[in-house]
Scaffold this motif. Sequence first.
Motif, PDB file in Angstrom:
ATOM      1  N   ARG A 217      -1.842  12.064   7.613  1.00  0.00           N
ATOM      2  CA  ARG A 217      -1.962  11.362   8.894  1.00  0.00           C
ATOM      3  C   ARG A 217      -0.862  10.606   8.976  1.00  0.00           C
ATOM      4  O   ARG A 217      -0.107   9.966   7.927  1.00  0.00           O
ATOM      5  CB  ARG A 217      -3.182  10.223   8.549  1.00  0.00           C
ATOM      6  CG  ARG A 217      -4.659  11.035   8.808  1.00  0.00           C
ATOM      7  CD  ARG A 217      -5.745   9.760   8.739  1.00  0.00           C
ATOM      8  NE  ARG A 217      -6.966  10.399   8.842  1.00  0.00           N
ATOM      9  CZ  ARG A 217      -7.943  10.957   7.700  1.00  0.00           C
ATOM     10  NH1 ARG A 217      -7.301  10.699   6.514  1.00  0.00           N
ATOM     11  NH2 ARG A 217      -8.973  11.492   8.264  1.00  0.00           N
ATOM     12  N   PRO A 218      -0.332  10.017  10.251  1.00  0.00           N
ATOM     13  CA  PRO A 218       0.796   9.244  10.165  1.00  0.00           C
ATOM     14  C   PRO A 218       0.884   8.095   9.236  1.00  0.00           C
ATOM     15  O   PRO A 218      -0.282   7.533   9.188  1.00  0.00           O
ATOM     16  CB  PRO A 218       0.765   8.867  11.731  1.00  0.00           C
ATOM     17  CG  PRO A 218       0.181   9.823  12.216  1.00  0.00           C
ATOM     18  CD  PRO A 218      -0.891  10.209  11.231  1.00  0.00           C
ATOM     19  N   CYS A 219       2.028   7.699   8.814  1.00  0.00           N
ATOM     20  CA  CYS A 219       2.158   6.430   7.881  1.00  0.00           C
ATOM     21  C   CYS A 219       3.204   5.628   8.312  1.00  0.00           C
ATOM     22  O   CYS A 219       4.479   5.448   7.705  1.00  0.00           O
ATOM     23  CB  CYS A 219       2.431   6.945   6.414  1.00  0.00           C
ATOM     24  SG  CYS A 219       2.347   5.470   5.238  1.00  0.00           S
ATOM     25  N   PRO A 220       3.102   4.834   9.419  1.00  0.00           N
ATOM     26  CA  PRO A 220       4.015   3.955  10.090  1.00  0.00           C
ATOM     27  C   PRO A 220       4.325   2.841   9.028  1.00  0.00           C
ATOM     28  O   PRO A 220       3.576   2.493   8.353  1.00  0.00           O
ATOM     29  CB  PRO A 220       3.833   3.733  11.236  1.00  0.00           C
ATOM     30  CG  PRO A 220       2.166   3.702  11.172  1.00  0.00           C
ATOM     31  CD  PRO A 220       2.013   4.649  10.299  1.00  0.00           C
ATOM     32  N   PRO A 221       5.573   2.214   9.253  1.00  0.00           N
ATOM     33  CA  PRO A 221       5.957   0.948   8.453  1.00  0.00           C
ATOM     34  C   PRO A 221       4.938  -0.110   8.874  1.00  0.00           C
ATOM     35  O   PRO A 221       4.507  -0.091   9.961  1.00  0.00           O
ATOM     36  CB  PRO A 221       7.316   0.743   8.677  1.00  0.00           C
ATOM     37  CG  PRO A 221       7.497   1.350  10.148  1.00  0.00           C
ATOM     38  CD  PRO A 221       6.760   2.581  10.370  1.00  0.00           C
ATOM     39  N   VAL A 222       4.730  -1.042   7.813  1.00  0.00           N
ATOM     40  CA  VAL A 222       4.055  -2.237   8.330  1.00  0.00           C
ATOM     41  C   VAL A 222       4.626  -3.043   9.369  1.00  0.00           C
ATOM     42  O   VAL A 222       6.048  -3.063   9.247  1.00  0.00           O
ATOM     43  CB  VAL A 222       3.718  -3.018   7.025  1.00  0.00           C
ATOM     44  CG1 VAL A 222       3.193  -4.262   7.086  1.00  0.00           C
ATOM     45  CG2 VAL A 222       3.032  -2.530   5.893  1.00  0.00           C
ATOM     46  N   ALA A 223       3.772  -3.544  10.165  1.00  0.00           N
ATOM     47  CA  ALA A 223       4.362  -4.225  11.455  1.00  0.00           C
ATOM     48  C   ALA A 223       5.290  -5.454  10.841  1.00  0.00           C
ATOM     49  O   ALA A 223       4.700  -6.385  10.179  1.00  0.00           O
ATOM     50  CB  ALA A 223       3.505  -4.771  12.296  1.00  0.00           C
TER      51      ALA A 223
END
Length: 453
Positions: A217-223
């Motif tokens: 699954r996508p794992c974007p950086p923490v906002a």
Amino acid sequence: MTGPRPTEAAPGGQGPTGWRRRLTALWPDLTPLRTSRDFRLLWIAGTVFYLGGMVSYVALPYQLYHLTGSNFAVGALGLVQLVPLVVCGLYGGALADRADRRKVLVGTGLGQCLLTAVLLANAALDDPSVAAIYAVGALLAVAQALQRPSREALIPRVVGHDQLPAAVALSSIGVQVSMLAGPTLGGLILASGGAAWAYAVDVAGLAVATAIFAGLRPCPPVARAISSGIAATVREIGDGLSYAVRRRDLLGTYIVDLTAMFLAMPTVLFPAFAADVLREPAALGLLYSAGTVGSLLATATSGWVARVHHHGRAVVLAAATWGAAVVLAGLSPSVWLAVVALAVAGAADMVSGLFRSVIWNQTIPDERRGRLAGIEMLSYSIGPLGGEARAGLVADATSVRTAIVSGGALCVLGVGLVAAWLHDFWRYDDRTDEHAIHEREVRAARAAQTPVG
């Protein structure tokens, strides 16, 4: 008169059932593999990556020695890879905190596929280029250094906080199995088909692993606010280094490992130890594999790890045991005693590594996890390189036994001094540590919104 039946445990946990329960408690906890789809994919892909990589690990020095006939030419490959490892390891950590970690894994995996394919094409030539091997070796170090922080920083994202000890142990099992099977497979392939076929196997493994990474699954950086540009990246790397130094419990994990590896890494002396000291040159392979066997046994019986809460003490005691076992190996009058001592050393080193990883994964905020993973990679890569240089210099100045025994003894002393200096590290308890508590609460809230795995 009544009493426990033969199949029941007697008081105190004795009897067949009691011993069975104790043995069962040693087995690794498989819960992360059962409950987290993304951890399963990460574990399978990582194991395949390591397996193929160990085949090339054998093929590269074999091909270099075959082409040049020079031991220095083989050793120079490590020197060529050192600078990219240091520089790109730190940048790879920053990248893991700034980009989607899944995309980093896929991109660097494709890069390793292409680079290994170049090694394959070069090996297929009638006159392979030595310069090409060095150039590609350096670029492979770049790709691997960029990838590893993202891979390690993904683990806290794909399993629950309480399952991190089990996830770390399972990941280590995959690595150790690959380290045992990979060189053997590589040696068989080199003997039967040559270096080109070894690289072909690695390319296939890299392609399969990269395809599995793409299924995560996508794992974007923490906002958070992320600035662009080289200066911003350098500042983020500096922030990660500063954070690691401020956290004395983290600092302890790095310094203990550097101390143990720098002072008591005997691997470079194994050829001389086998041939000149033990008078058993044919036993060289046993010396090399003993530590890995011990590490695998430690991870295969790591079910107890989750029940230990004083992780700092566990790291210190395991590192001291590593040093003491190296002393015993150096004093051993026979090959088999040396092999047993080195297996104990390998098991102790793995226990230290397991608890260091648990501290890292349970206490480092996700927005810094990649950068700290880059620092961790350097801490356990530079120590052994420096340790081998130290061991060689001491052996040349004194003797092989003296180099091994003195290194192990200094390791025990050095680790003890670090524990006395860094009280926060020695007293670390995951039930009361403020960073562990904070991360447990943050991840629980996040899991309530987005289920793990």
